[in-house]
Motif scaffolding. Sequence first.
Motif: not given
Length: 452
Positions: A1-10, A55-64, A234-243
């Motif tokens: 299983m491909i591990k879920p990954v979240i990238l955040g900007t800073a 690999q699917m990469l979730g991305i969170v863009d934050v204000p500066g 999707v039918n389920e979600v687990r830790a590490g996923l933007r949902t």
Amino acid sequence: MIKPVILGTAGHIDHGKTAFVKALTGIDTDRLKEEKERGITIELGFAYLQLPGGQMLGIVDVPGHEKFVKHMLAGATGIDLVALIIAADEGVMPQTREHLEICQLLKIKQGLVVLTKADLVDPDWLALVKEDVAKFLAGTFLEKSPVVEFSALTGQGLPTVVQTIAALIKDLPSREIGHFFRLPIDRVFSMKGFGTVITGTCVSGEIRMGDEITIYPHKIESRIRGIQVHNREVNEVRAGLRTAINLQGLEKAQVERGDIAAAKGSLHPTRILDAVLELLPSAPHKIKNRTKTRFHTGTSEIMANVVLLDCEELLPGQRGFVQIRLERPTVAIVHDRYVLRSYSPVRTIGGGEIINALPQRKKRFSAAALQELRLLSDPQLEQRVEQHLRLSRYQGLEKQLLLFLTDAGRQELDKTLQTLLARKRIIAFDKEVFVHAELLAALQETCRAILT
């Protein structure tokens, strides 16, 4: 299983975080009219990218902007990698420093540095900026991280960014799934024909379509009628996923950012938390007892007083045991990270780790209270279980509450309880309630003394 990954900007305001995400994904994360008009990010933005290999990469863009650091803190919840964005024409700026400090307090361990607007400067200037950035990152988790020169305008460095992220993901340790489904809510909205939708990063556990959940801290119950990950049903979600989760029978006004969606009945609201506090070396002032602060955990911000339990004052760079007394309830579990910001002027001053998510009020400098905190900080589950049972006195604790207090897996806790029962350290009642043997022994002695 491909591990879920979240990238955040800073990074600092106007250093090109949103332009970086758009160049990388094709998604413009500035969705508010005011953001378009002012050219700055105010709210959190979300995107996703499929990397080579699938690999699917979730991305969170934050204000500066410094006014919106509390939104940055909400976005930093649950990220695995950080892309520290530094504009080549300006270099390291105040929010560059504060965002990096926040990432360190949240124990984010991997990332890359992106020098944006590289097309605007000449090679000599770029070399000076890189030297300055290297000095700035010395001693941090990004000290040896890749540095990529990038331009959203020309596309310079884009392939390198993608390759670098893919390489970093390979080295990421697999995220621990955790024992309770928890999703700190960072956005709430309504969709015609669907009703209320919440979004966030699933920080632990897993959940499925049709499961019952509770919205904390107000204990509002609902059922999941739909789940989306990266715009796909999707039918389920687990830790590490933007949902995104569509909730049944719930009005938008009943939920807000900072609330937590969790497995039904799994968490316990509180206004008090025991913790270790690390005051940043860069904090402008020492902390005195009962200092008023802004407490951030998950996606919430709550005003709080910090009670120093083992010192008169905490100096920059020091750490100590504290009790955080909140103005309104929250939910947390042991080992959750938190960040403190000063009340006024507002800036990040420190943070740490939760030791007890459901404590009683403590007296300062109490030897018993400090011993309790040391035992609850012990990595050995047996020590922590025994201490929680001591604290429960003759009432004892149900197994379900012990699962919450220790954040242990059911099998791990069962094994520990059996070991303690075999050693006669604890006593079981009705198989699901446990009392510490020391308490019953003391009660027996008291009864003997009364009768003789």
